[in-house]
Design a protein around this motif. Structure first.
Motif, mmCIF file in Angstrom:
data_model
loop_
_atom_site.group_PDB
_atom_site.id
_atom_site.type_symbol
_atom_site.label_atom_id
_atom_site.label_comp_id
_atom_site.label_asym_id
_atom_site.label_seq_id
_atom_site.Cartn_x
_atom_site.Cartn_y
_atom_site.Cartn_z
ATOM 1 N N MET A 160 26.568 44.617 44.436
ATOM 2 C CA MET A 160 27.635 45.291 45.165
ATOM 3 C C MET A 160 28.920 44.455 45.223
ATOM 4 O O MET A 160 30.010 44.984 45.394
ATOM 5 C CB MET A 160 27.180 45.614 46.592
ATOM 6 N N CYS A 161 28.795 43.156 45.061
ATOM 7 C CA CYS A 161 29.955 42.276 45.194
ATOM 8 C C CYS A 161 30.639 42.030 43.852
ATOM 9 O O CYS A 161 31.403 41.065 43.716
ATOM 10 C CB CYS A 161 29.546 40.955 45.838
ATOM 11 N N VAL A 162 30.379 42.899 42.883
ATOM 12 C CA VAL A 162 30.994 42.691 41.570
ATOM 13 C C VAL A 162 32.515 42.808 41.648
ATOM 14 O O VAL A 162 33.058 43.574 42.446
ATOM 15 C CB VAL A 162 30.445 43.695 40.519
ATOM 16 N N VAL A 163 33.173 42.017 40.803
ATOM 17 C CA VAL A 163 34.622 42.041 40.692
ATOM 18 C C VAL A 163 34.985 42.047 39.210
ATOM 19 O O VAL A 163 34.124 41.866 38.341
ATOM 20 C CB VAL A 163 35.259 40.818 41.402
ATOM 21 N N GLU A 164 36.253 42.242 38.944
ATOM 22 C CA GLU A 164 36.726 42.281 37.565
ATOM 23 C C GLU A 164 37.815 41.226 37.381
ATOM 24 O O GLU A 164 38.660 41.043 38.268
ATOM 25 C CB GLU A 164 37.277 43.672 37.258
ATOM 26 N N ASP A 165 37.784 40.500 36.259
ATOM 27 C CA ASP A 165 38.840 39.535 36.011
ATOM 28 C C ASP A 165 39.924 40.131 35.107
ATOM 29 O O ASP A 165 39.831 41.309 34.699
ATOM 30 C CB ASP A 165 38.282 38.228 35.444
ATOM 31 N N MET A 177 41.867 31.405 37.897
ATOM 32 C CA MET A 177 41.217 32.710 37.713
ATOM 33 C C MET A 177 42.046 33.811 38.371
ATOM 34 O O MET A 177 42.670 33.608 39.413
ATOM 35 C CB MET A 177 39.806 32.712 38.317
ATOM 36 N N VAL A 178 42.023 34.987 37.768
ATOM 37 C CA VAL A 178 42.680 36.168 38.327
ATOM 38 C C VAL A 178 41.603 37.217 38.566
ATOM 39 O O VAL A 178 40.927 37.654 37.623
ATOM 40 C CB VAL A 178 43.770 36.714 37.378
ATOM 41 N N ILE A 179 41.432 37.619 39.826
ATOM 42 C CA ILE A 179 40.322 38.489 40.232
ATOM 43 C C ILE A 179 40.854 39.769 40.848
ATOM 44 O O ILE A 179 41.813 39.744 41.643
ATOM 45 C CB ILE A 179 39.407 37.774 41.264
ATOM 46 N N TYR A 180 40.213 40.888 40.492
ATOM 47 C CA TYR A 180 40.521 42.178 41.107
ATOM 48 C C TYR A 180 39.239 42.708 41.765
ATOM 49 O O TYR A 180 38.181 42.726 41.146
ATOM 50 C CB TYR A 180 41.028 43.171 40.065
ATOM 51 N N THR A 181 39.352 43.131 43.003
ATOM 52 C CA THR A 181 38.157 43.521 43.760
ATOM 53 C C THR A 181 37.973 45.024 43.894
ATOM 54 O O THR A 181 36.924 45.481 44.353
ATOM 55 C CB THR A 181 38.201 42.922 45.187
ATOM 56 N N ASN A 182 38.975 45.824 43.498
ATOM 57 C CA ASN A 182 38.877 47.256 43.793
ATOM 58 C C ASN A 182 39.500 48.115 42.695
ATOM 59 O O ASN A 182 40.183 49.100 42.968
ATOM 60 C CB ASN A 182 39.547 47.554 45.144
#
Length: 563
Positions: free
Chosen positions: A47-52, A69-74
Motif C-alpha cells: 500500500m505504501c508504493v510510490v513512483e520515482d 531522489m525524486v518521489i511522487y506519492t499520488n
C-alpha cells in the motif's frame, strides 16, 4: 545536507532508514497495513508504493533514501495500483462490516473509502473458516485476515512467543497456530498485542459486554466495578480528550449512568500489593532464598514463565495481582450485606489487559474454591458500552469513586507504567518518608522506556540489585542471562507489554509516540497530584489491616499454590 524531493517538496535526510519515514515527516499520511516502526520491515501489503521520476514503482517502507531522489506519492498510476490492492483484499475478505467488532475502526474499511473503492469486481470463492473462540482473551477469525503479518511479527519479535505463523502457500496461505491447533492449545499468553496491531478483526479482544449488561439490569445483583490505573489515561482518547489526560472522574460518572452500583479504584489494591510484596521481598532477602523475586502483577508474564521457564516459577511472588487481591476483598466486604439484602455481589474489572480475562479463571486465584472476579472488560469494551448508552463522555462532570476503596496512594497509580511497581515497593521499604527522598527514588533509574533498566539501592545494611524489563522477548533474553550467571538480581519487575499496562492489549489503538508518552506522563502527573504518595501511608488501608482483613491476608491476597 542531503535531501530527497517528495511531491515537489524538499525533505532533508536526517538518519531515516526508509523513504516512508521521510514521506511521513513531510506531512503525508501514506497508507500501510504491514508497517510498524517497532517491527521488522516486511513489505507485503504494497500500500505504501510510490513512483520515482523514472516511472519505477516500489514499496517506500523497504527502500533506503538516496540523496537526490525524486518521489511522487499520488500519481494516477499509484492511485490505480492502490485501488486494485484493496479490491483484491476485499475479494477474499468477509464483508459483514456492520456486525464486525471493528466496524468504524477497521483499517481496511478506512482505506477502501480513502482510495475510492466503491465496488468489488471479484467473487469471494474462499470457504468460510470457523472462528477460534478457545482463548478467554482473544478471538481469531481467519475469514477477516489480509495476511499483513503484523500479528506474526509482533508475537515473534516483540513477545518472543511465536504462537502463530504463516501456513500453506499461494492463495491457500493462512495465519494460524502450528497444525491449526486452537489458541488455547498453544503457548499463547493472552497478552493481546496481536489484536493491537491487527488492522481488521482477524484477531480481536474477546468481549464480555453482553454478560455485564445482563448483570447490571438484574435487580438481584450488586454490580461492583474496579478501575485499573492505566485505564484512566487512555479512555479519553476515544472521546476527544487530550492524550494522557486523567479521565478517571469522568469514567466514574459514566459508569454510574450505566447502572453500576459501586465503583472503586484498583489503585487501592495496588497499595495492597505493595504491602504484601515488599513484605515478601524483605523475608526473602533476610533468608537469601528464592532470589530474585519476580513480580506477579502481570498474568501474561506469569503464564510465559510457566510455559518457557518453569525453573523460575518458585521465584515469582506468591502475591496475587491488584485485580486478584481486590475482588475477594470486595466480596468479603459485602458478604453480610448480601445475606441481609438477599443479593449477590459480582465484580467487574475494567482493565487495560486482555490477559486478565484468563487470570480470573486460574484456580490459584480462587478463594475457597470460588472465582473472585466475575468479568473482565477492557478499556475498548467499556468505551463501546459508553457509546451504546449515548453518553457524551467529554461533557460529563467528574465524580469520585465510592468509599471505602476510593483512597489510594500515588504509588498505586503508577503501577500502570513500566517501573511503577518497583518504585512503589521502594517507597514502602524506605525509612525516610520525606519529599526529598521521594524525588530521589524517582531518579534511581526505574522510569523510562528502556527495555531493560537496572539499578542498585541500599536497604538496611544490604545492597539490593533491581531490574525492570518489559516485553516478553526481552524478558526471555534477560532470563537466559540470569540462568547463565551473567547477571544477578534480588528483585525483577516484569511486564509482558512494552511500556507496561498503559499499552496493554485492551487499550485503544495508539497513534504513535505522542500517545505512549502522554499515557505515561499522565500516570506520573496523577501521582504528583495525589495527597498520599507512599502506599503504607494510606489510612483506609492501614485501618483495614487492623479490622476487616486482619488474619485473612494470606487467604485473600496470595495465590493458592498447589505443588
Amino acid at each position: 545536507m542531503d535531501y530527497i524531493t517528495i511531491d515537489t517538496k524538499r525533505v532533508p535526510i536526517e538518519g531515516e532508514n526508509n523513504i516512508l519515514s521521510l514521506i511521513r515527516k513531510a506531512g503525508i499520511d501514506l497508507p500501510t497495513f504491514c508497517y510498524h516502526s517497532e517491527l521488522s520491515i516486511y513489505g507485503a501489503c504494497r500500500m505504501c508504493v510510490v513512483e520515482d521520476d523514472r516511472g519505477r514503482i516500489f514499496a517506500s517502507c523497504s527502500e533506503q533514501p538516496r540523496p537526490g531522489m525524486v518521489i511522487y506519492t499520488n500519481t494516477k498510476k499509484i492511485q490505480s495500483y492502490r485501488r486494485l490492492i484493496i479490491e483484491l483484499l476485499l475479494s477474499s475478505h468477509c464483508r459483514d462490516c456492520t456486525t464486525c467488532q471493528k466496524n468504524g475502526k477497521c483499517s481496511l474499511q478506512e482505506l477502501a473509502y480513502r482510495v475510492g473503492v466503491h465496488a468489488v469486481r471479484f467473487l469471494n470463492n474462499k470457504k468460510k473458516i470457523p472462528l477460534d473462540m478457545s482463548s478467554p482473551s482473544i478471538v481469531r477469525d481467519p475469514n477477516k485476515c489480509i495476511l499483513c503479518g503484523d500479528c506474526v511479527r509482533t508475537c515473534d519479535e516483540i513477545q518472543g512467543i511465536g504462537a502463530i505463523d504463516f501456513a500453506f502457500r499461494g492463495s491457500d496461505t493462512q495465519v494460524m497456530p502450528a497444525f491449526n491447533r486452537a489458541l488455547s492449545e498453544t503457548n499463547c499468553v493472552g497478552c493481546g498485542q496481536c489484536a493491537v496491531v491487527c488492522p481488521t478483526a482477524a484477531i480481536s479482544v474477546r468481549t464480555n459486554v453482553t454478560e455485564v449488561w445482563d448483570a447490571i439490569t438484574d435487580p438481584a445483583i450488586r454490580v461492583v466495578a474496579q478501575i485499573a490505573p492505566a485505564v484512566r489515561v487512555a479512555i479519553g482518547e476515544s472521546f476527544h480528550v487530550a492524550r494522557g489526560e486523567n479521565s478517571f472522574g469522568k469514567l466514574v460518572a459514566a459508569l454510574r449512568v450505566m447502572g453500576f452500583d459501586e465503583i472503586y479504584d484498583t489503585s487501592f489494591a495496588a497499595d495492597l500489593t505493595v504491602m504484601e510484596e515488599s513484605k515478601e521481598l524483605a523475608e526473602r532477602l533476610e533468608k537469601s532464598e528464592k532470589l530474585p523475586l519476580f513480580t506477579s502483577c502481570c498474568p501474561g508474564w506469569v503464564k510465559y514463565c510457566e510455559n518457557h521457564y518453569p525453573e523460575f516459577t518458585d521465584n515469582i511472588s506468591t502475591c496475587r495481582s491488584p485485580q486478584g487481591m481486590f475482588s475477594p476483598l470486595i466480596k468479603d466486604y459485602f458478604k453480610e450485606k448480601d445475606i441481609n439484602e438477599n443479593k449477590k455481589t459480582i465484580v467487574v474489572s475494567i482493565m487495560p489487559c486482555t490477559a486478565k480475562k484468563g487470570e480470573i479463571l486460574r484456580p490459584d486465584n480462587f478463594t475457597d474454591g470460588k472465582q473472585d472476579t466475575d468479568y473482565v472488560i477492557t478499556t475498548q469494551e467499556v468505551i463501546r458500552m459508553i457509546k451504546q448508552v449515548g453518553i457524551q463522555f467529554e461533557q460529563l462532570e467528574e465524580e469520585a469513586a465510592d468509599m471505602p476503596f476510593a483512597v489510594a496512594s500515588g504509588g498505586g497509580t503508577i503501577f500502570g507504567a513500566t517501573g511503577g511497581v518497583t518504585e512503589a515497593v521502594l517507597r514502602k521499604l524506605a525509612k525516610d518518608k520525606s519529599y526529598q527522598n521521594l524525588k530521589e527514588i524517582s531518579y534511581i533509574g526505574v522510569r523510562g522506556e528502556e527495555t531493560v533498566k537496572e539499578t542498585t539501592v541500599t536497604l538496611g545494611d544490604r545492597e539490593v540489585k533491581i531490574a525492570v524489563v518489559h516485553g516478553l522477548a526481552e524478558t526471555g533474553r534477560l532470563l537466559e542471562r540470569i540462568k547463565a550467571g551473567e547477571v544477578s538480581y534480588d528483585f525483577v519487575e516484569v511486564m509482558a507489554c512494552r511500556r507496561g499496562c498503559i499499552m496493554g492489549g485492551g487499550q485503544p489503538p495508539f497513534a504513535g509516540d505522542r500517545t505512549k508518552k502522554g499515557r505515561m506522563d499522565g500516570l506520573y502527573k496523577a501521582d504528583v497530584m495525589s495527597n498520599i504518595r507512599y502506599p503504607d501511608e494510606n489510612p483506609v488501608l492501614n485501618h483495614m489491616y487492623q479490622t476487616n482483613i486482619k488474619g485473612k491476608e494470606h487467604k485473600l491476597f496470595h495465590r493458592n499454590i498447589v505443588k
